[in-house]
Design a protein around this motif. Structure first.
Motif, PDB file in Angstrom:
ATOM      1  N   MET A 109       0.831  -1.204   0.000  1.00 39.67           N
ATOM      2  CA  MET A 109       0.000   0.000   0.000  1.00 39.67           C
ATOM      3  C   MET A 109       0.864   1.251   0.000  1.00 39.67           C
ATOM      4  N   LEU A 110       1.950   1.215   0.763  1.00 37.38           N
ATOM      5  CA  LEU A 110       2.822   2.379   0.837  1.00 37.38           C
ATOM      6  C   LEU A 110       3.505   2.636  -0.499  1.00 37.38           C
ATOM      7  N   SER A 111       4.020   1.591  -1.131  1.00 35.91           N
ATOM      8  CA  SER A 111       4.679   1.781  -2.418  1.00 35.91           C
ATOM      9  C   SER A 111       3.687   2.274  -3.467  1.00 35.91           C
ATOM     10  N   PHE A 112       2.449   1.785  -3.419  1.00 39.81           N
ATOM     11  CA  PHE A 112       1.410   2.263  -4.332  1.00 39.81           C
ATOM     12  C   PHE A 112       1.146   3.746  -4.088  1.00 39.81           C
ATOM     13  N   GLY A 113       1.071   4.133  -2.823  1.00 39.98           N
ATOM     14  CA  GLY A 113       0.851   5.530  -2.498  1.00 39.98           C
ATOM     15  C   GLY A 113       1.970   6.424  -2.989  1.00 39.98           C
ATOM     16  N   LEU A 114       3.200   5.972  -2.834  1.00 41.67           N
ATOM     17  CA  LEU A 114       4.345   6.763  -3.288  1.00 41.67           C
ATOM     18  C   LEU A 114       4.355   6.923  -4.801  1.00 41.67           C
ATOM     19  N   ASP A 115       3.808   5.945  -5.504  1.00 47.31           N
ATOM     20  CA  ASP A 115       3.729   6.029  -6.963  1.00 47.31           C
ATOM     21  C   ASP A 115       2.643   6.997  -7.429  1.00 47.31           C
ATOM     22  N   ASN A 116       1.656   7.260  -6.571  1.00 47.94           N
ATOM     23  CA  ASN A 116       0.461   7.945  -7.046  1.00 47.94           C
ATOM     24  C   ASN A 116       0.078   9.206  -6.279  1.00 47.94           C
ATOM     25  N   LEU A 117       0.716   9.475  -5.165  1.00 50.36           N
ATOM     26  CA  LEU A 117       0.363  10.620  -4.335  1.00 50.36           C
ATOM     27  C   LEU A 117       1.608  11.440  -4.008  1.00 50.36           C
ATOM     28  N   PRO A 118       1.452  12.712  -3.670  1.00 48.22           N
ATOM     29  CA  PRO A 118       2.599  13.482  -3.165  1.00 48.22           C
ATOM     30  C   PRO A 118       3.162  12.816  -1.912  1.00 48.22           C
ATOM     31  N   ILE A 119       4.473  12.836  -1.787  1.00 48.72           N
ATOM     32  CA  ILE A 119       5.098  12.126  -0.671  1.00 48.72           C
ATOM     33  C   ILE A 119       4.669  12.696   0.676  1.00 48.72           C
ATOM     34  N   GLU A 120       4.356  13.998   0.730  1.00 47.24           N
ATOM     35  CA  GLU A 120       3.878  14.598   1.972  1.00 47.24           C
ATOM     36  C   GLU A 120       2.542  13.976   2.394  1.00 47.24           C
ATOM     37  N   GLN A 121       1.674  13.713   1.431  1.00 46.79           N
ATOM     38  CA  GLN A 121       0.388  13.092   1.744  1.00 46.79           C
ATOM     39  C   GLN A 121       0.579  11.649   2.190  1.00 46.79           C
ATOM     40  N   VAL A 122       1.515  10.964   1.569  1.00 51.27           N
ATOM     41  CA  VAL A 122       1.802   9.589   1.973  1.00 51.27           C
ATOM     42  C   VAL A 122       2.265   9.553   3.423  1.00 51.27           C
ATOM     43  N   TYR A 123       3.139  10.495   3.786  1.00 45.29           N
ATOM     44  CA  TYR A 123       3.613  10.524   5.174  1.00 45.29           C
ATOM     45  C   TYR A 123       2.462  10.760   6.142  1.00 45.29           C
ATOM     46  N   ASP A 124       1.598  11.701   5.816  1.00 45.28           N
ATOM     47  CA  ASP A 124       0.477  11.999   6.706  1.00 45.28           C
ATOM     48  C   ASP A 124      -0.436  10.782   6.859  1.00 45.28           C
ATOM     49  N   LEU A 125      -0.674  10.055   5.785  1.00 39.73           N
ATOM     50  CA  LEU A 125      -1.497   8.854   5.859  1.00 39.73           C
ATOM     51  C   LEU A 125      -0.813   7.765   6.692  1.00 39.73           C
ATOM     52  N   LYS A 126       0.498   7.636   6.507  1.00 36.65           N
ATOM     53  CA  LYS A 126       1.252   6.651   7.294  1.00 36.65           C
ATOM     54  C   LYS A 126       1.209   7.003   8.776  1.00 36.65           C
ATOM     55  N   LEU A 127       1.388   8.282   9.087  1.00 39.66           N
ATOM     56  CA  LEU A 127       1.354   8.707  10.485  1.00 39.66           C
ATOM     57  C   LEU A 127      -0.019   8.463  11.092  1.00 39.66           C
ATOM     58  N   GLU A 128      -1.062   8.746  10.314  1.00 40.48           N
ATOM     59  CA  GLU A 128      -2.425   8.505  10.787  1.00 40.48           C
ATOM     60  C   GLU A 128      -2.624   7.030  11.131  1.00 40.48           C
ATOM     61  N   HIS A 129      -2.016   6.157  10.333  1.00 39.43           N
ATOM     62  CA  HIS A 129      -2.088   4.720  10.604  1.00 39.43           C
ATOM     63  C   HIS A 129      -1.259   4.357  11.834  1.00 39.43           C
ATOM     64  N   ASP A 130      -0.057   4.925  11.936  1.00 36.16           N
ATOM     65  CA  ASP A 130       0.855   4.563  13.021  1.00 36.16           C
ATOM     66  C   ASP A 130       0.299   4.942  14.394  1.00 36.16           C
ATOM     67  N   VAL A 131      -0.353   6.107  14.492  1.00 35.49           N
ATOM     68  CA  VAL A 131      -0.811   6.569  15.808  1.00 35.49           C
ATOM     69  C   VAL A 131      -1.918   5.678  16.366  1.00 35.49           C
ATOM     70  N   LYS A 132      -2.531   4.864  15.507  1.00 36.21           N
ATOM     71  CA  LYS A 132      -3.571   3.956  15.973  1.00 36.21           C
ATOM     72  C   LYS A 132      -2.983   2.690  16.590  1.00 36.21           C
ATOM     73  N   ASN A 133      -1.677   2.496  16.418  1.00 38.41           N
ATOM     74  CA  ASN A 133      -1.008   1.340  17.018  1.00 38.41           C
ATOM     75  C   ASN A 133      -1.003   1.498  18.537  1.00 38.41           C
ATOM     76  N   PRO A 134      -1.433   0.478  19.283  1.00 40.48           N
ATOM     77  CA  PRO A 134      -1.482   0.597  20.746  1.00 40.48           C
ATOM     78  C   PRO A 134      -0.134   0.956  21.374  1.00 40.48           C
TER      79      PRO A 134
END
Length: 291
Positions: free
Chosen positions: A155-180
């Protein structure tokens, strides 16, 4: 990814550009205060990492008498990289390390962390003559096999191919903060982590991410490379399973070593202990030999 605990460089550790016949690479470098260096240690960061992952370790190793160089690989953070997917094969990245070691005089003690271990292994297989030792630090034999991890990487590599890298980071961070287990870093570190990620060459980061899904096992070839080998990991490493890393060590004909009270980033979590394990290995030619 490793998270530095401070961005303040210790006295004696300084940024430097390493010029090679394959281009220029951003580094953090330190040399001993007194005497001639015992040799050179070349530290290679992992996926989404950078030379800053080794800052405290650079200092400790220099205090032991070693010239120490932590690098950003091509396309990582402060080392530019081309927007060409073919530039980020393991063979290309490994050839960069051969060029770095050659530019530093050869015979480097090579330390590859996590994904950097896959690249370091490739470098030794490409030209073992310019390396004295190889340490696989929290690294594995091949791509990850856990289905959820593979899905996240795809999913991350797909995002990097298709979205601005800043948006990819924000999406990744949004996912990471949900980790207990997620712990928010201080604001200064959080800003650095975002800057580091978004400074990567997007194509390069996408391709490096793919290498974590398709890298082949080269352990048996490495065992025959003629370079002394070390497998070292944190006590609670959550990258490649410890059982997998132990299996790598067995296939290499060596005993694995464990850094207490550390996880996937011993160079940050326990730099003094990690430095001791490395230095003892560099000096001990009897205990860590391949068949």
């Amino acid at each position: 990814m490793s998270t530095p605990r401070t961005l303040t460089l210790p006295d004696g550790v300084h940024p430097a550009t390493l010029e090679t016949d394959r281009g220029s690479f951003a580094t953090l470098m330190a040399t001993p205060d007194i005497g001639t260096p015992l040799g050179t240690v070349l530290l290679v960061p992992g996926w989404t990492g950078s030379k800053e992952d080794f800052t405290p370790l650079v200092d400790h190793l220099a205090r032991y008498g070693w010239r120490t160089v932590a690098v950003d690989q091509r396309g990582q953070y402060e080392t530019p990289g081309p927007a060409d997917a073919s530039a980020y094969t393991l063979a290309e990245l490994g050839a960069d390390l051969v060029a770095m070691s050659t530019a530093l005089g050869g015979y480097s003690q090579l330390v590859g962390h996590s994904f950097g271990g896959l690249v370091a292994r490739e470098a030794v297989l490409t030209d073992p003559s310019v390396f004295s030792t190889l340490t696989l630090l929290c690294s594995g034999p091949a791509a990850f096999t856990n289905k959820s991890t593979l899905q996240s990487l795809q999913m991350l590599s797909f995002g990097l191919d298709n979205l601005p890298i800043e948006q990819v980071y924000d999406l990744k961070l949004e996912h990471d903060v949900k980790n207990p287990g997620y712990v928010a870093p201080p604001d200064e570190i959080a800003a650095f982590l975002r800057k580091r990620f978004t400074s990567n060459t997007p194509t390069g980061l996408a391709e490096i991410t793919r290498r974590l899904t398709d890298a082949e096992d080269q352990t048996d070839r490495l065992a025959k490379a003629g370079v002394r080998l070390q497998v070292l990991y944190g006590e609670s490493d959550d990258g490649w399973p410890i059982t997998v890393q132990n299996d790598v060590a067995e296939r290499l004909g060596i005993e694995p070593q464990m850094v207490p009270d550390a996880a996937h980033s011993p160079a940050i979590e326990q730099p003094a202990a990690t430095a001791r394990f490395l230095v003892e290995f560099f000096h001990d030619h009897s205990r860590f030999t391949t068949d």
